[in-house]
Every structure is written in structure tokens, then in C-alpha cells.
Design a protein around this motif. Structure first.
Motif, PDB file in Angstrom:
ATOM      1  N   LEU A   1      -1.883   9.054   9.982  1.00 45.17           N
ATOM      2  CA  LEU A   1      -0.870   9.368   8.649  1.00 45.17           C
ATOM      3  C   LEU A   1      -1.267  10.581   8.004  1.00 45.17           C
ATOM      4  CD1 LEU A   1      -0.156   5.577   7.930  1.00 45.17           C
ATOM      5  CD2 LEU A   1       1.530   7.268   8.855  1.00 45.17           C
ATOM      6  N   ASP A   2      -2.275  11.357   8.642  1.00 44.70           N
ATOM      7  CA  ASP A   2      -2.936  12.631   8.049  1.00 44.70           C
ATOM      8  C   ASP A   2      -1.787  13.627   7.975  1.00 44.70           C
ATOM      9  OD1 ASP A   2      -3.326  12.284  10.712  1.00 44.70           O
ATOM     10  OD2 ASP A   2      -4.446  14.146  10.697  1.00 44.70           O
ATOM     11  N   LYS A   3      -2.125  14.538   7.244  1.00 42.13           N
ATOM     12  CA  LYS A   3      -1.035  15.688   7.045  1.00 42.13           C
ATOM     13  C   LYS A   3      -1.908  16.906   6.643  1.00 42.13           C
ATOM     14  CE  LYS A   3       3.321  16.995   4.967  1.00 42.13           C
ATOM     15  NZ  LYS A   3       4.458  16.559   4.307  1.00 42.13           N
ATOM     16  N   ASP A   4      -1.672  18.032   7.295  1.00 42.45           N
ATOM     17  CA  ASP A   4      -2.270  19.105   7.192  1.00 42.45           C
ATOM     18  C   ASP A   4      -1.756  20.127   6.147  1.00 42.45           C
ATOM     19  OD1 ASP A   4      -4.197  21.269   7.033  1.00 42.45           O
ATOM     20  OD2 ASP A   4      -3.866  21.886   9.373  1.00 42.45           O
ATOM     21  N   LEU A   5      -2.547  19.941   4.973  1.00 43.73           N
ATOM     22  CA  LEU A   5      -2.078  20.867   3.752  1.00 43.73           C
ATOM     23  C   LEU A   5      -2.726  21.931   3.431  1.00 43.73           C
ATOM     24  CD1 LEU A   5      -0.326  18.115   1.390  1.00 43.73           C
ATOM     25  CD2 LEU A   5       0.678  19.468   2.997  1.00 43.73           C
ATOM     26  N   SER A   6      -3.507  22.336   4.619  1.00 50.60           N
ATOM     27  CA  SER A   6      -4.427  23.738   4.339  1.00 50.60           C
ATOM     28  C   SER A   6      -3.812  24.923   3.794  1.00 50.60           C
ATOM     29  CB  SER A   6      -5.208  23.850   5.815  1.00 50.60           C
ATOM     30  OG  SER A   6      -5.949  22.706   6.001  1.00 50.60           O
ATOM     31  N   LYS A   7      -2.456  25.141   4.210  1.00 50.42           N
ATOM     32  CA  LYS A   7      -1.890  26.155   3.649  1.00 50.42           C
ATOM     33  C   LYS A   7      -1.802  26.410   2.091  1.00 50.42           C
ATOM     34  CE  LYS A   7       0.499  27.405   8.048  1.00 50.42           C
ATOM     35  NZ  LYS A   7       1.848  27.889   8.425  1.00 50.42           N
ATOM     36  N   ALA A   8      -1.665  25.228   1.821  1.00 44.44           N
ATOM     37  CA  ALA A   8      -1.656  25.094   0.181  1.00 44.44           C
ATOM     38  C   ALA A   8      -2.846  24.934  -0.371  1.00 44.44           C
ATOM     39  CB  ALA A   8      -0.755  23.882  -0.332  1.00 44.44           C
ATOM     40  N   GLY A   9      -4.025  25.059   0.586  1.00 49.98           N
ATOM     41  CA  GLY A   9      -5.293  24.962  -0.167  1.00 49.98           C
ATOM     42  C   GLY A   9      -5.794  23.417  -0.409  1.00 49.98           C
ATOM     43  N   MET A  10      -5.186  22.708   0.214  1.00 51.48           N
ATOM     44  CA  MET A  10      -5.571  21.075   0.010  1.00 51.48           C
ATOM     45  C   MET A  10      -6.145  20.351   1.058  1.00 51.48           C
ATOM     46  SD  MET A  10      -1.759  20.332  -2.099  1.00 51.48           S
ATOM     47  CE  MET A  10      -2.297  18.524  -2.431  1.00 51.48           C
ATOM     48  N   GLY A  11      -6.294  21.093   2.174  1.00 59.23           N
ATOM     49  CA  GLY A  11      -6.820  20.385   3.186  1.00 59.23           C
ATOM     50  C   GLY A  11      -5.954  19.329   3.977  1.00 59.23           C
ATOM     51  N   THR A  12      -6.822  18.145   4.452  1.00 62.20           N
ATOM     52  CA  THR A  12      -6.149  17.070   5.052  1.00 62.20           C
ATOM     53  C   THR A  12      -5.951  16.126   4.392  1.00 62.20           C
ATOM     54  OG1 THR A  12      -7.285  17.542   7.351  1.00 62.20           O
ATOM     55  CG2 THR A  12      -6.394  15.236   6.669  1.00 62.20           C
ATOM     56  N   ARG A  13      -4.611  15.537   4.008  1.00 61.52           N
ATOM     57  CA  ARG A  13      -4.200  14.838   2.967  1.00 61.52           C
ATOM     58  C   ARG A  13      -3.489  13.476   3.846  1.00 61.52           C
ATOM     59  NH1 ARG A  13      -5.061  16.005  -2.462  1.00 61.52           N
ATOM     60  NH2 ARG A  13      -6.370  17.905  -2.318  1.00 61.52           N
ATOM     61  N   PHE A  14      -3.160  12.386   3.011  1.00 61.93           N
ATOM     62  CA  PHE A  14      -2.378  11.487   3.292  1.00 61.93           C
ATOM     63  C   PHE A  14      -0.750  11.844   3.387  1.00 61.93           C
ATOM     64  CE2 PHE A  14      -5.073   7.520   2.647  1.00 61.93           C
ATOM     65  CZ  PHE A  14      -4.717   6.810   3.653  1.00 61.93           C
ATOM     66  N   SER A  15      -0.016  11.550   4.440  1.00 62.85           N
ATOM     67  CA  SER A  15       1.399  11.527   4.091  1.00 62.85           C
ATOM     68  C   SER A  15       1.912  10.732   3.231  1.00 62.85           C
ATOM     69  CB  SER A  15       2.015  11.369   5.603  1.00 62.85           C
ATOM     70  OG  SER A  15       1.760  12.143   6.816  1.00 62.85           O
ATOM     71  N   ARG A  16       3.012  11.000   2.627  1.00 66.71           N
ATOM     72  CA  ARG A  16       3.448  10.430   1.565  1.00 66.71           C
ATOM     73  C   ARG A  16       4.088   9.251   2.244  1.00 66.71           C
ATOM     74  NH1 ARG A  16       4.126  11.686  -3.211  1.00 66.71           N
ATOM     75  NH2 ARG A  16       4.302  13.688  -3.073  1.00 66.71           N
ATOM     76  N   LEU A  17       3.521   7.793   1.738  1.00 67.55           N
ATOM     77  CA  LEU A  17       4.274   6.621   2.736  1.00 67.55           C
ATOM     78  C   LEU A  17       4.100   5.336   1.707  1.00 67.55           C
ATOM     79  CD1 LEU A  17       1.723   4.934   3.917  1.00 67.55           C
ATOM     80  CD2 LEU A  17       1.113   7.156   4.759  1.00 67.55           C
ATOM     81  N   ALA A  18       4.527   4.542   2.266  1.00 63.66           N
ATOM     82  CA  ALA A  18       4.153   2.907   1.571  1.00 63.66           C
ATOM     83  C   ALA A  18       4.251   2.023   2.767  1.00 63.66           C
ATOM     84  CB  ALA A  18       5.362   2.509   0.667  1.00 63.66           C
TER      85      ALA A  18
ATOM     86  N   PHE B   1       0.972  -1.264  -0.130  1.00 61.37           N
ATOM     87  CA  PHE B   1       0.109   0.199  -0.066  1.00 61.37           C
ATOM     88  C   PHE B   1       0.830   1.183  -0.003  1.00 61.37           C
ATOM     89  CE2 PHE B   1      -2.230   3.311   2.990  1.00 61.37           C
ATOM     90  CZ  PHE B   1      -3.275   3.464   1.808  1.00 61.37           C
ATOM     91  N   PHE B   2       0.587   2.189  -1.072  1.00 62.55           N
ATOM     92  CA  PHE B   2       1.356   3.310  -0.897  1.00 62.55           C
ATOM     93  C   PHE B   2       0.342   4.461  -1.136  1.00 62.55           C
ATOM     94  CE2 PHE B   2       1.058   2.724  -5.270  1.00 62.55           C
ATOM     95  CZ  PHE B   2       0.978   3.840  -6.115  1.00 62.55           C
ATOM     96  N   ALA B   3       0.641   5.654  -0.111  1.00 59.33           N
ATOM     97  CA  ALA B   3      -0.307   6.492  -0.270  1.00 59.33           C
ATOM     98  C   ALA B   3       0.680   8.023  -0.514  1.00 59.33           C
ATOM     99  CB  ALA B   3      -0.862   6.942   1.219  1.00 59.33           C
ATOM    100  N   VAL B   4      -0.223   8.789  -1.337  1.00 62.26           N
ATOM    101  CA  VAL B   4      -0.028   9.992  -1.668  1.00 62.26           C
ATOM    102  C   VAL B   4      -0.719  11.216  -1.428  1.00 62.26           C
ATOM    103  CG1 VAL B   4       0.952   8.863  -3.990  1.00 62.26           C
ATOM    104  CG2 VAL B   4      -1.219   9.851  -3.955  1.00 62.26           C
ATOM    105  N   PRO B   5      -0.288  12.270  -1.311  1.00 63.28           N
ATOM    106  CA  PRO B   5      -1.192  13.457  -1.118  1.00 63.28           C
ATOM    107  C   PRO B   5      -2.083  13.882  -1.938  1.00 63.28           C
ATOM    108  CG  PRO B   5       1.349  13.920  -0.227  1.00 63.28           C
ATOM    109  CD  PRO B   5       1.060  12.728  -1.218  1.00 63.28           C
TER     110      PRO B   5
END
Length: 165
Positions: free
Chosen positions: A111-128, A37-41
Motif C-alpha cells: 500500500l506504498d506510493k512513491d511521491l518522490s517527484k513531489a519531494g515526499m518519498g515513499t508514503r502510504f496510499s490513501r486508504l481505510a 485503520f485509515f492511512a494518509v500520505p
């Protein structure tokens, strides 16, 4: 944060495959055999699109030869976007996709990442991850920018090392 030995939580997700889109839970999508499993923002974002997904698509046969039953890509995008991304990249058929549209799975696993400053909201961290029958075996969390730790070569190397022991 989820760790090796932990089980994948039963969080509702959308499962995107060549056969279509179904409502599932993450433990069902990522359980049953050996899964990478790999996750992307985000789908279609520059690094995810040009550097992360292609490595897994290009090496799908190597993953299979290393004993992996399925490769699944997760993102917090909706299932329509993931399906379009899978089709646009030619990944549909060799890679399955897990849509965590509300970020509930990413949050449940820590494994969540707050990318709100970039206008993307909550995303997955990059991982596998390497998952064996629903239990995390290895976690490859990308701490620095780019795709190194969480990329296909790192995961393949770990699989090959484990097989040679």
C-alpha cells in the motif's frame, strides 16, 4: 497488496496515543477487536489535514456505536510529527496513530506510493480498512484524488450495512 482475509503483518511501528509513544508491531496495534485503520500520505498535508482526519474525529462516537473498538490513523511520518498533528487537530484521545516512519508497513502491505517527484518519498496510499482481530475485513483504497472511498462516511456506511444483514 493486502486483501480481505489477510492478517496484518508484524512490522515494527511507533504507536502514538494520549498516554504517549510506544514501540509496537503493527499486528499488535491493529489487532485485538474491531479496528478501523485509515492511512494518509502525510500529516499536516492539505487533503489529509482538512478532509481525511476530521471525518474520523468528528464521527468517532458513530464508529463506536457501530461496534468499532478503536480508530487508528497511519502515516509514514515520524512519531513526533504524528503526535504534533494529533494534538493540533484535537484528535488525540479519540484516534490513535501509527507511525511507519520508514514506510516498512506500507511496503509490506503493498500500500506504498512513491511521491518522490513531489519531494515526499515513499508514503502510504490513501486508504481505510476495517480490521477484525488482526484480519482485514474490508479495504477502501482511494484511487482518485480527494477523500471519497477512504473517508469516514464510506467506512461508516459499510459498517452499518454489515450490521443490518
Amino acid at each position: 497488496m493486502i486483501q480481505p482475509g489477510d492478517v496484518i503483518p508484524a512490522i515494527p511501528v511507533k504507536h502514538v496515543t494520549a498516554a504517549g509513544v510506544t514501540d509496537e508491531t503493527a499486528d499488535k496495534v491493529l489487532g485485538g477487536g474491531r479496528v478501523v485503520f485509515f492511512a494518509v500520505p502525510g500529516a499536516f498535508t492539505p487533503t489529509c489535514h482538512a478532509n481525511h482526519l476530521p471525518g474520523f474525529v468528528d464521527n468517532a462516537s458513530k464508529f463506536s456505536a457501530a461496534g468499532v473498538d478503536r480508530i487508528v490513523c497511519g502515516a509514514t511520518n515520524d512519531h513526533h510529527v504524528l503526535k504534533a498533528w494529533a494534538e493540533a487537530t484535537g484528535a488525540l484521545g479519540s484516534i490513535e496513530f501509527l507511525s511507519d516512519g520508514n514506510g516498512a508497513l506500507a511496503k509490506a502491505m503493498g500500500l506504498d506510493k512513491d511521491l518522490s517527484k513531489a519531494g515526499m518519498g515513499t508514503r502510504f496510499s490513501r486508504l481505510a480498512m476495517i480490521i477484525d482481530n488482526g484480519r482485514v475485513e474490508r479495504l477502501f483504497l482511494q484511487e482518485e484524488p480527494g477523500v471519497t472511498t477512504s473517508g469516514a462516511p464510506s467506512v461508516l456506511m459499510a459498517l452499518e450495512t454489515a450490521r443490518s444483514k
